[in-house]
Motif scaffolding. Structure first.
Motif, PDB file in Angstrom:
ATOM      1  N   ILE A   1      16.777  57.666  35.321  1.00 32.95           N
ATOM      2  CA  ILE A   1      16.495  56.958  36.568  1.00 32.95           C
ATOM      3  C   ILE A   1      17.718  56.191  37.048  1.00 32.95           C
ATOM      4  O   ILE A   1      18.008  56.128  38.242  1.00 32.95           O
ATOM      5  N   THR A   2      18.457  55.624  36.093  1.00 37.62           N
ATOM      6  CA  THR A   2      19.569  54.735  36.442  1.00 37.62           C
ATOM      7  C   THR A   2      20.836  55.494  36.781  1.00 37.62           C
ATOM      8  O   THR A   2      21.532  55.162  37.751  1.00 37.62           O
TER       9      THR A   2
ATOM     10  N   GLU B   1      20.561  61.976  42.458  1.00 41.27           N
ATOM     11  CA  GLU B   1      19.286  61.956  43.180  1.00 41.27           C
ATOM     12  C   GLU B   1      18.494  63.233  42.962  1.00 41.27           C
ATOM     13  O   GLU B   1      17.260  63.221  42.985  1.00 41.27           O
TER      14      GLU B   1
ATOM     15  N   LYS C   1      11.187  53.421  42.737  1.00 41.49           N
ATOM     16  CA  LYS C   1      12.290  54.311  43.106  1.00 41.49           C
ATOM     17  C   LYS C   1      11.798  55.414  44.038  1.00 41.49           C
ATOM     18  O   LYS C   1      12.458  55.755  45.019  1.00 41.49           O
TER      19      LYS C   1
ATOM     20  N   ASP D   1      11.195  53.991  47.450  1.00 46.54           N
ATOM     21  CA  ASP D   1      12.422  53.676  48.180  1.00 46.54           C
ATOM     22  C   ASP D   1      13.173  54.914  48.654  1.00 46.54           C
ATOM     23  O   ASP D   1      14.196  54.797  49.341  1.00 46.54           O
TER      24      ASP D   1
END
Length: 703
Positions: free
Chosen positions: A176-177, A181, A229, A232
């Protein structure tokens, strides 16, 4: 520690005898957590031999070697010996080895490798030695790695289970970090396809929570991070996956093309897309991408999943809505996005601080785990579907129209807060779904008013108290008038004794019974000063008028009203009553007469409210009524009491007063806008005139 000779220990690690190596590495695993010992051990070249054992040893020797190596990494030592050979060996062990003690150490090493922070030097010198990237080559060689890792979550060994979940958490956080994408959604979907959600959900509801608390709370926090996430990520129809998701929703609706004539001079017709292609699905316009602004791609996922689950029901629902007027149709897409937003607020996905959760857990006893763990967040999709179905049900039940959309959304918010928020850690998700579906509208309205009252209580505390005081008085006066009107309307009562021995004739010493009668009718005069009554053999269909009621009582002579048989006391000067009317239903009115049986002109006592004369008085039974129902008894007892300016005493009347007060408060609250609350506190901010000029006009509307 001082008794261990590091040089000798390192020499034994390289022995040709397995028993010697095993004993040496066994001792080593208990020492390397001391950073000073670890430094000496590395200076003696012990790490080279430990790495060799990690790559080639078997049995307990391998287990002790893995534990020792992971503890060195824990104290941030030995990272220069971590390379692809070591990672691939450890991944191989996770996939192929059956022994629990080996699996624990292997997973622990992978957790530290994946979680090792990126530094500027690491990225330059060893870009693929840490983080998620370090495992990708080995996972290519052993594609079943993730599947085996998830399967370990069902292990009976809690330590192994905890290590497996720690590694999953590390992989998720790293993806995730630091992933691109395009990469992290694929990895998360891969985990979801392996039923990691189901496995963790089962663990959260298990009795092994104490041993797994930290990795579980971390997974819960990562779930919030993941949801945030996705939320967003803006919906962009230039992206193929976003475009496919929206198209799948359209195709699932069984769209019909509209036939229109061809405008090219030739005869014929041509089928075109419905001009309300997206609005018929519940969007506000024909360009729906902007409507996902608040909930992003998370809202797209929720709507797509709902449509997939309701493969047959979705087109039927649209067909049903199409038969209604446009303002009466429930906007399905808007409702889905609203439910997603409500779930985001309920689970507070903005708050995902793992460290705070761990600190909280360290001070919590195991009996308070329900305050921390919210396993229902892992059932997001099911909750969204249940919430959306509830939205449709409330829309239909209330007869809502387009302008009522936010009101229904508020009801759904309260519903989910009540059911999902009230669920315990071990609540079954299907029971939660059922409760959402069957929650009564009346109960939901009651909760809504309670919340509204609490909201205004915070802002209007003092003013709300004054309002309640006013409503108390108004409700009492309203019910008083209602009860007195019952007396003015008159009522039939059964004549319990069949003669007049219970009326004023007793005071006149007229003890000869008259002809038996079975019915008594009583009615209050319009001036509210006299109570008229008479006895009848039979009950007429037409109620008697006042002229037909030959007996009457001057209410100024009444001294007491009771609800149970009792002998009047000469010292009785106040109204009295008992609550035994459920069985007796006997209302007895007492009053005073002069010694010559002529009532004197009453004088109201300033304190007692009873009549007083200058001559001796005797309290007698003026009238006895036998109500045939509890409601009639309450109406006449409290009606007489309130007519004489005393408080009501029956529970039925008290409940009526409370209900009137409650409805009065709710009506006043519903008439107050939230903007008005500012008037009770700070003055509203004065708008700025920046950017304004003198170019304005008045629009005066005539009546």
């Amino acid at each position: 520690m001082d008794s261990i000779n590091v040089s000798e220990l390192v020499e034994r690690l390289g022995s040709d005898e397995d028993a010697v190596r095993k004993m040496a590495v066994f001792k080593l695993q208990g020492c390397v957590l001391d950073p000073s010992f670890a430094d000496v051990f590395i200076l003696e070249d012990g790490l080279t031999k430990l790495r060799h054992l990690t790559l080639h040893a078997t049995g307990n020797t391998l287990a002790y070697s893995l534990t020792s190596f992971s503890r060195l990494l824990e104290v941030d030592k030995g990272w220069e010996y971590v390379n692809q050979d070591l990672v691939e060996r450890v991944v191989e062990l996770v996939v192929t080895h059956p022994l629990v003690n080996i699996l624990r150490g292997a997973m622990s090493i992978l957790v530290f490798i994946v979680s090792h922070p990126y530094t500027a030097s690491n990225r330059i010198s060893q870009p693929d030695s840490f983080g998620f990237r370090a495992l990708q080559p080995a996972m290519t060689v052993y594609p079943q790695f993730l599947e085996m890792l998830v399967s370990r979550l069902s292990s009976a060994d809690h330590a192994l289970c905890a290590n497996a979940l720690l590694l999953i958490n590390s992989l998720m956080r790293e993806a995730i970090t630091n992933d691109s994408e395009a990469d992290w959604p694929k990895f998360i979907k891969q985990l979801q396809d392996l039923d990691v959600i189901k496995a963790v959900y089962t663990l959260m509801q298990s009795t092994a929570l104490q041993d797994l608390s930290h990795p579980l709370i971390e997974f819960q926090a990562l779930t919030k991070v993941l949801l945030r996430k996705w939320r967003d990520v803006p919906v962009d129809l230039n992206k193929s996956d976003h475009r496919r998701a929206l198209k799948s929703i359209h195709l699932a609706s069984n769209p019909e093309r509209v036939t229109t004539p061809v405008d090219d001079g030739e005869e014929g017709s041509k089928k075109r897309h419905n001009p309300e292609k997206w609005r018929r699905l519940g969007f506000e316009s024909e360009t729906p991408a902007w409507e996902f602004e608040e909930v992003g791609y998370l809202g797209m996922m929720d709507l797509t999943e709902y449509v997939r689950q309701q493969e047959d029901g979705f087109p039927k629902l649209l067909l049903e809505q199409s038969t209604k007027l446009s303002e009466q149709r429930c906007p399905i897409a808007r409702a889905s996005l609203a439910v997603t937003s409500i779930l985001c607020e309920h689970f507070e996905i903005e708050k995902a601080d793992v460290d705070d959760a761990k600190i909280q857990l360290s001070f919590e006893s195991r009996t308070n785990f329900d305050k921390v763990f919210k396993p229902l967040i892992l059932q997001w999709s099911l909750l969204h579907t249940a919430g959306l179905q509830a939205f449709f049900r409330l829309w239909q039940t209330t007869g809502a129209e387009t302008e009522d959309f936010m009101k229904i959304a508020d009801l759904v918010r309260i519903l989910l807060e009540a059911v999902v928020g009230g669920a315990t850690r071990v609540s079954d998700v299907h029971e939660v779904e059922t409760e959402i579906q069957q929650f009564e509208l009346a109960r939901l309205r009651h909760l809504q008013m309670e919340l509204l009252e609490l909201t205004y209580e915070d802002h209007w505390g003092h003013h709300l108290g004054q309002m309640r005081d006013e409503l108390d008085h108004e409700a009492l006066q309203f019910v008083k008038e209602q009860r007195i009107r019952c007396l003015l309307a008159g009522a039939w009562f059964s004549n319990g004794h069949g003669h007049k021995s219970d009326n004023v004739a007793v005071a006149k010493q007229d003890l000869n019974p008259s002809n038996p009668t079975s019915q008594r009718y009583a009615k209050l005069a319009h001036n509210r000063r006299f109570l008229h009554y008479a006895d009848f053999d039979v009950r007429d269909d037409e109620e008697p008028d006042l002229e037909g009621l030959v007996e009457k009582i001057d209410l100024t002579t009444v001294s007491s009203v009771v609800l149970a048989p009792s002998e009047p006391s000469s010292s009785t000067t106040t109204l009295k009553a008992t609550h035994k009317f459920i069985s007796t239903r006997k209302v007895t009115i007492y009053g005073y007469l002069l010694a010559n049986s002529r009532p004197a002109s009453p004088k109201i006592h300033p304190r007692m409210g009873s009549t007083a004369t200058k001559t001796p008085r005797k309290e007698v039974t003026l009238l006895t009524l036998h109500p045939q129902t509890q409601s009639l008894a309450a109406e006449w007892l409290d009606g007489l009491l309130m007519l004489l300016n005393y408080k009501p005493i029956t529970d039925e009347t008290k409940r009526l007063i409370a209900m009137v007060q409650d409805y009065g408060l709710k009506i006043r609250l519903l008439n107050v806008r939230f903007d008005d609350m500012a008037l009770a506190g700070d003055s509203p901010e004065i708008p700025s005139r920046e950017g304004l000029d003198e170019d304005y006009y008045y629009d005066i509307l005539g009546n």
